[in-house]
Design a protein around this motif. Structure first.
Motif, mmCIF file in Angstrom:
data_model
loop_
_atom_site.group_PDB
_atom_site.id
_atom_site.type_symbol
_atom_site.label_atom_id
_atom_site.label_comp_id
_atom_site.label_asym_id
_atom_site.label_seq_id
_atom_site.Cartn_x
_atom_site.Cartn_y
_atom_site.Cartn_z
ATOM 1 N N PHE A 102 0.823 -1.212 0.000
ATOM 2 C CA PHE A 102 0.000 0.000 0.000
ATOM 3 C C PHE A 102 0.858 1.264 0.000
ATOM 4 O O PHE A 102 0.332 2.366 0.078
ATOM 5 C CB PHE A 102 -0.934 0.013 1.215
ATOM 6 C CG PHE A 102 -1.822 -1.196 1.286
ATOM 7 C CD1 PHE A 102 -2.858 -1.373 0.378
ATOM 8 C CD2 PHE A 102 -1.625 -2.166 2.245
ATOM 9 C CE1 PHE A 102 -3.683 -2.489 0.432
ATOM 10 C CE2 PHE A 102 -2.447 -3.290 2.317
ATOM 11 C CZ PHE A 102 -3.466 -3.446 1.403
ATOM 12 N N LEU A 141 -2.643 5.462 -0.687
ATOM 13 C CA LEU A 141 -4.024 5.886 -0.488
ATOM 14 C C LEU A 141 -4.112 7.375 -0.175
ATOM 15 O O LEU A 141 -5.198 7.934 -0.092
ATOM 16 C CB LEU A 141 -4.663 5.085 0.657
ATOM 17 C CG LEU A 141 -4.694 3.566 0.479
ATOM 18 C CD1 LEU A 141 -5.175 2.892 1.760
ATOM 19 C CD2 LEU A 141 -5.599 3.200 -0.683
ATOM 20 N N ASP A 166 -5.812 14.267 3.541
ATOM 21 C CA ASP A 166 -5.752 13.136 2.616
ATOM 22 C C ASP A 166 -5.809 13.659 1.175
ATOM 23 O O ASP A 166 -5.879 14.866 0.945
ATOM 24 C CB ASP A 166 -6.858 12.120 2.916
ATOM 25 C CG ASP A 166 -8.269 12.655 2.693
ATOM 26 O OD1 ASP A 166 -8.451 13.658 1.965
ATOM 27 O OD2 ASP A 166 -9.213 12.048 3.244
#
Length: 193
Positions: free
Chosen positions: A95, A129, A165
């Motif tokens: 990831f 992510l 994010d």
């Protein structure tokens, strides 16, 4: 060697090494003996392998390594053994995260404290992510005592409380959305607006 490490049989690992077994042997999933020992939290077997020069950064077909899986298991004892082997703290999993990220997600307080206090791991590393350890602790955590402690540790060690994010959502906004009032307070106290 692989089976001995998987089972955590320290004596069998020593015997395999004496018989010429390779520390970097691989199973069908490309896992090394040290990775198998780390996955099972077989500290004594791992110590033998580290002393024999096993690579803490050898990655398998899923990009797991002995060092990286300590973030998943949260084993402080295993982390201490592997730190003696000088792991690459910037190595990333499938990831794109360092060991600190899954540890924070899972609320492994003692592990997060150990790694932050004993290493120079990048506290604000961003994975594929678009999440940091702080974001994962908020987004994937349960808001309970362990995740609150992880958030506090990350902030105390320089995590940016406003690092958003990839969608521009900050840790504070995620905490508010999830109803994590205590975590939101910690973030505000650290300067998040």
């Amino acid at each position: 060697m692989l089976e001995a490490a998987r089972e955590g049989d320290e004596a069998a690992v020593r015997a395999a090494l004496r018989a010429g077994a390779r520390t970097e042997a691989r199973d069908a999933k490309r896992r090394t003996p040290l990775l198998l020992a780390a996955l099972g939290d077989h500290v004594a077997a791992a110590r033998v392998l580290v002393e024999a020069g096993a690579d803490p950064d050898a990655q398998d077909e899923r990009s797991d390594s002995p060092w990286l899986v300590t973030g998943v298991t949260g084993s402080v004892r295993m982390a201490r053994v592997l730190l003696e082997a000088g792991p690459d703290l910037g190595l990333t999993n499938r990831f794109g995260g360092t060991s600190l990220i899954p540890a924070s997600e899972r609320g492994h307080v003692a592990y997060v404290r150990e790694v932050l206090e004993r290493t120079s791991i990048e506290v604000d590393h961003v994975n594929r992510l678009g999440w940091t350890a702080l974001l994962e602790a908020v987004i994937l955590g349960d808001g309970g005592p362990d995740h609150r402690k992880v958030v506090a540790l990350l902030l105390d060690h320089g995590a940016d409380p406003e690092l958003a994010d990839k969608d521009g959502v900050t840790p504070l906004e995620h905490a508010r959305r999830r109803g994590f009032d205590e975590i939101a307070r910690l973030l505000r106290d650290a300067g998040a607006r």
